[in-house]
Design an enzyme around this catalytic site. Structure first.
Site, mmCIF file in Angstrom:
data_model
loop_
_atom_site.group_PDB
_atom_site.id
_atom_site.type_symbol
_atom_site.label_atom_id
_atom_site.label_comp_id
_atom_site.label_asym_id
_atom_site.label_seq_id
_atom_site.Cartn_x
_atom_site.Cartn_y
_atom_site.Cartn_z
ATOM 1 C CE LYS A 118 -15.100 -17.136 -122.143
ATOM 2 N NZ LYS A 118 -15.029 -15.585 -122.006
ATOM 3 C CD GLN B 35 -14.923 -13.092 -124.955
ATOM 4 O OE1 GLN B 35 -15.609 -13.817 -124.054
ATOM 5 N NE2 GLN B 35 -13.537 -13.518 -125.071
ATOM 6 C CG ASP C 4 -16.063 -12.078 -117.402
ATOM 7 O OD1 ASP C 4 -15.529 -13.093 -117.601
ATOM 8 O OD2 ASP C 4 -16.378 -11.716 -118.558
HETATM 9 N N1 GUN Z 1 -11.518 -11.946 -123.226
HETATM 10 C C1 GUN Z 1 -10.350 -12.267 -122.708
HETATM 11 N N2 GUN Z 1 -10.446 -13.149 -121.723
HETATM 12 C C2 GUN Z 1 -11.643 -12.738 -121.345
HETATM 13 C C3 GUN Z 1 -12.636 -13.079 -120.340
HETATM 14 O O1 GUN Z 1 -12.040 -14.146 -119.388
HETATM 15 N N3 GUN Z 1 -13.798 -12.716 -120.069
HETATM 16 C C4 GUN Z 1 -14.395 -11.695 -121.101
HETATM 17 N N4 GUN Z 1 -15.474 -11.440 -121.103
HETATM 18 N N5 GUN Z 1 -13.404 -11.425 -122.129
HETATM 19 C C5 GUN Z 1 -12.160 -11.968 -122.269
#
Ligand code: GUN
Length: 292
Positions: free
Chosen positions: A50, A94, A117
């Protein structure tokens, strides 16, 4: 039968990122804070991806790494600092969080206007009522993939089976599909008659984390198959990343299918960057207080 369309997320995400980079060059640099608690290896890989993607489109990543022993109070205080920092446009925590932390409480503490998110109940609520199509990144990424074949295949009036009812993927994806007037069934990996149900589907979206859950006897000829699964399996050649679909045996039955890797995965990251721009547009340039 014609070859299936391979829904290549690596290529599409690059196109989407280039488009976004051009758009963002007209605005002040946006900043995305990423919070990672603990040392989960897979989470570190995702967060690094990311951060790299942010840099590639001109977004300023603000990575925050916290020890696995971080208390809930400490994490909430960190989020509050970012909520109140005008230099931060988006905040991402996350998942999964270490077990001693209450994910619901943590996600709810993020300012919805910075909730890149779209995991906050306010944003999920707007998605559910249909006021907004702002959605979690994986769901948005799936819609981008489907949109890429809209000239040949449309969602309207289609029967969709979503296997997996998670808050991150299954539920929000179903909400976006409802907005397109598709008919949705949400199933679980243990749903009775999963095979018969899947055989009724024009589109199968599977996100449960079980390799080979969807086999060729479960897929109608000409269906579209979207595989969100990411499973590491042992083979004689070492470990291999596979989805939830038996890709090799299913692909020739389908009209279009995502590979794993290089399918939904890269789209999720691209959609996350688009989500940051969406929040900026709605809460800054349009001066709106909601997401309409
Ligand atoms: N863990 C697995 N997928 C995601 C996501 O799309 N965003 C976040 N913040 N954590 C995750």
């Amino acid at each position: 039968m014609n070859h299936p369309i391979l829904l290549n997320g690596s290529i599409l995400s690059q196109q989407k990122n280039e488009e976004l980079k051009k758009i963002l060059s007209n605005y002040p640099t946006l900043s995305l804070a990423t919070i990672l608690v603990g040392d989960d290896k897979a989470s570190h890989i995702y967060v690094q991806a990311k951060i790299k993607a942010c840099q590639s489109v001109g977004i300023n990543p603000v990575p925050i790494f916290l020890s696995k022993d971080t208390t809930e109070q400490e994490l909430l205080e960190q989020i509050e600092l970012l909520n109140n920092d005008p230099a931060i446009d988006g905040i991402l925590v996350q998942l999964p969080l270490p077990k001693h932390l209450d994910s619901y409480k943590v996600l709810e503490s993020i300012n919805p206007k910075k909730d890149v998110d779209c995991f906050h109940p306010f944003n999920m609520g707007n998605l559910s009522t249909g006021i907004s199509n702002f959605a979690p990144a994986t769901s948005t990424g799936i819609m981008m993939l489907l949109d890429s074949i809209k000239d040949q295949w449309s969602l309207e009036s289609k029967n969709v089976v979503v296997v997996g009812a998670s808050n991150i993927v299954g539920k929000p994806t179903a909400m976006l599909l409802l907005q397109k007037e598709a008919t949705i069934t949400i199933a679980h990996k243990k749903t009775k008659n999963l095979k018969e149900l899947c055989l009724t589907a024009d589109l199968i979206i599977v996100a449960v984390g079980k390799a080979n859950l969807i086999t060729k006897d479960m897929v109608k000829k000409g269906a579209v198959v979207i595989d969100v699964g990411m499973n590491r399996i042992q083979t004689e050649q070492g470990t291999k990343l596979v989805g939830d679909v038996d890709f090799e045996n299913v692909k020739d039955l389908t009209f279009a299918i995502t590979p794993v890797p290089k399918g939904v995965g890269p789209m999720t990251i691209s959609a996350l960057l688009h989500n940051l721009y969406f929040l900026y547009q709605h809460y800054h340039t349009k001066n709106n207080n909601d997401l309409r």
